[in-house]
Scaffold this active site. Structure first.
Site, PDB file in Angstrom:
ATOM      1  CB  SER A   1      -3.948   2.501   1.826  1.00  0.00           C
ATOM      2  OG  SER A   1      -4.094   1.912   0.566  1.00  0.00           O
TER       3      SER A   1
ATOM      4  CG  HIS B   1       4.603  -6.230  -1.297  1.00  0.00           C
ATOM      5  ND1 HIS B   1       4.634  -4.893  -1.603  1.00  0.00           N
ATOM      6  CD2 HIS B   1       3.385  -6.667  -1.708  1.00  0.00           C
ATOM      7  CE1 HIS B   1       3.493  -4.553  -2.190  1.00  0.00           C
ATOM      8  NE2 HIS B   1       2.731  -5.611  -2.274  1.00  0.00           N
TER       9      HIS B   1
ATOM     10  CE  LYS C   1      -3.456  -1.278  -0.468  1.00  0.00           C
ATOM     11  NZ  LYS C   1      -3.904  -2.149  -1.608  1.00  0.00           N
TER      12      LYS C   1
HETATM   13  S1  PPS Z   1      -0.542  -3.079  -3.160  1.00  0.00           S
HETATM   14  O1  PPS Z   1      -1.771  -3.839  -2.768  1.00  0.00           O
HETATM   15  O2  PPS Z   1       0.527  -3.240  -2.178  1.00  0.00           O
HETATM   16  O3  PPS Z   1      -0.108  -3.405  -4.518  1.00  0.00           O
HETATM   17  O4  PPS Z   1      -1.015  -1.566  -3.112  1.00  0.00           O
HETATM   18  P1  PPS Z   1      -0.168  -0.316  -3.643  1.00  0.00           P
HETATM   19  O5  PPS Z   1      -0.329  -0.204  -5.108  1.00  0.00           O
HETATM   20  O6  PPS Z   1       1.200  -0.348  -3.091  1.00  0.00           O
HETATM   21  O7  PPS Z   1      -0.906   0.879  -2.931  1.00  0.00           O
HETATM   22  C1  PPS Z   1      -2.230   1.239  -3.227  1.00  0.00           C
HETATM   23  C2  PPS Z   1      -2.377   2.701  -2.890  1.00  0.00           C
HETATM   24  O8  PPS Z   1      -1.676   3.481  -3.890  1.00  0.00           O
HETATM   25  C3  PPS Z   1      -2.611   4.400  -4.446  1.00  0.00           C
HETATM   26  N1  PPS Z   1      -2.274   4.733  -5.840  1.00  0.00           N
HETATM   27  C4  PPS Z   1      -2.105   5.996  -6.258  1.00  0.00           C
HETATM   28  N2  PPS Z   1      -2.134   7.165  -5.585  1.00  0.00           N
HETATM   29  C5  PPS Z   1      -1.955   8.308  -6.299  1.00  0.00           C
HETATM   30  N3  PPS Z   1      -1.750   8.321  -7.644  1.00  0.00           N
HETATM   31  C6  PPS Z   1      -1.720   7.174  -8.357  1.00  0.00           C
HETATM   32  N4  PPS Z   1      -1.535   7.216  -9.659  1.00  0.00           N
HETATM   33  C7  PPS Z   1      -1.889   5.924  -7.651  1.00  0.00           C
HETATM   34  N5  PPS Z   1      -1.928   4.615  -8.006  1.00  0.00           N
HETATM   35  C8  PPS Z   1      -2.169   3.907  -6.883  1.00  0.00           C
HETATM   36  C9  PPS Z   1      -3.945   3.686  -4.299  1.00  0.00           C
HETATM   37  O9  PPS Z   1      -5.026   4.554  -4.495  1.00  0.00           O
HETATM   38  C10 PPS Z   1      -3.812   3.158  -2.872  1.00  0.00           C
HETATM   39  O10 PPS Z   1      -3.869   4.206  -1.898  1.00  0.00           O
HETATM   40  P2  PPS Z   1      -5.236   4.685  -1.172  1.00  0.00           P
HETATM   41  O11 PPS Z   1      -4.789   5.595  -0.079  1.00  0.00           O
HETATM   42  O12 PPS Z   1      -5.911   3.464  -0.651  1.00  0.00           O
HETATM   43  O13 PPS Z   1      -6.027   5.416  -2.228  1.00  0.00           O
END
Ligand code: PPS
Length: 297
Positions: free
Chosen positions: A131, A101, A46
């Site tokens: 998240s 991860h 996340k």
């Molecule tokens: S995972 O399950 O570990 O693969 O998740 P991960 O991709 O690491 O994290 C998911 C969060 O990243 C946000 N996210 C983004 N935020 C801003 N801009 C872009 N382009 C973007 N892409 C992914 C996603 O919305 C999750 O955060 P939260 O706070 O839940 O919205």
């Protein structure tokens, strides 16, 4: 409440979802031969994994949108430790981009013997936890998070996916990788996506003109990724990931923890994280990035 054995595999003290990890996939990861030109984006869950799965192919392809518009993120930039890697490894284009991860000490030996590069992306742990809390509600392969407070206790004890946030961040702050590792934060990506893409392209030695840079930044903005079915997990059956309960690309902002933590919870959380990061030489602004508050309300 302990994590359910039915849903989680215990690997070297870390809980991993059985949905995407097996003993074989972990052996495959351990023995994986990283090549000199491989790139690995590493995150605690996340913290920006999916974002890097969008950024990397674009940077490596000079801004060509084809891969991110035609290949699901889990096949385009697969996880080192997940089952998909064995299926897609042979057909990955060169240079290969992967995500992981895993903490540093569980990396394949070939990371040391190769010249592969690592981009480590961290995020404010309070926002990570928020998240993750919502992710646990929409992913049926994870335990129900319980109340926010119950989930916070589990998070602080490391009884969650990939263990403690502090252990993960610390493991990647103390590597032998020298200039083969780039540290990025989710917060700087939110604040200055173009600048962050520029840091990635410079690190990887990929010259990009302004037009390509513009195209990449536009493609990787939250609203665009949210509608990209190759990146928003809408291709996953609803009984596994239910975007109607909480979208995978949920808010994409910094500081959402303020809408979830009470003052007491914030104090408890920060006390634990600060204590565990105490021995780190880094200032807390580096390991716990927080955008500056507005100058006046
Ligand atoms: S995972 O399950 O570990 O693969 O998740 P991960 O991709 O690491 O994290 C998911 C969060 O990243 C946000 N996210 C983004 N935020 C801003 N801009 C872009 N382009 C973007 N892409 C992914 C996603 O919305 C999750 O955060 P939260 O706070 O839940 O919205």
């Amino acid at each position: 409440m302990e994590a359910s054995e039915e849903k989680y595999l215990l690997h070297r003290g870390l809980l991993l979802p059985r949905e995407t990890h097996t003993a074989d996939s972990l052996t495959f990861a351990h023995e994986f031969e990283l090549r000199d030109d491989d790139i690995l984006a590493v995150t605690y869950p996340k913290s920006g994994t999916t974002w890097m799965q969008e950024v990397l192919p674009l940077v490596l392809n000079g801004g060509d949108l084809t891969p991110v518009q035609t290949i699901p993120n889990w096949d385009r930039v697969p996880w080192l430790e997940e089952t998909r890697l064995a299926i897609v490894a042979e057909r990955l284009p060169t240079p290969r981009a992967l995500v992981s991860h895993l903490p540093y000490h569980l990396m394949p030996k070939s990371l040391d013997s190769s010249k592969a590069k690592v981009i480590y992306v961290s995020r404010n742990p309070k926002d990570v936890m928020v998240s993750s809390y919502h992710f646990h509600k929409m992913a049926s392969f994870l335990d129900d998070p319980g109340t926010f407070h119950e989930f916070m206790d589990k998070f602080l004890q490391g009884k969650v996916l990939f263990g403690k946030w502090t252990d993960h961040v610390k493991s990647w702050r103390h590597t032998e990788l020298g200039d083969r590792i780039l540290y990025l934060t989710y917060e700087e990506m939110v604040q200055d996506l173009r600048g962050s893409v520029r840091r990635v392209s410079d690190f990887l030695g990929r010259a990009l003109d302004e037009e390509a840079m513009e195209r990449i930044a536009a493609q990787c903005c939250f609203n665009n990724m949210k509608t990209n079915c190759m990146s928003n997990y809408s291709l996953v059956p609803q009984d596994i990931m239910d975007n109607s309960k909480s979208p995978f690309l949920r808010k994409g902002v910094t500081g959402d923890w303020r809408n979830h933590f009470s003052a007491e919870q914030e104090a408890q959380f920060s006390a634990v994280i600060s204590r565990e990061m105490e021995a780190e030489e880094l200032s807390s602004s580096l390991w716990c990035p927080e955008p500056s508050p507005p100058a006046h309300q």
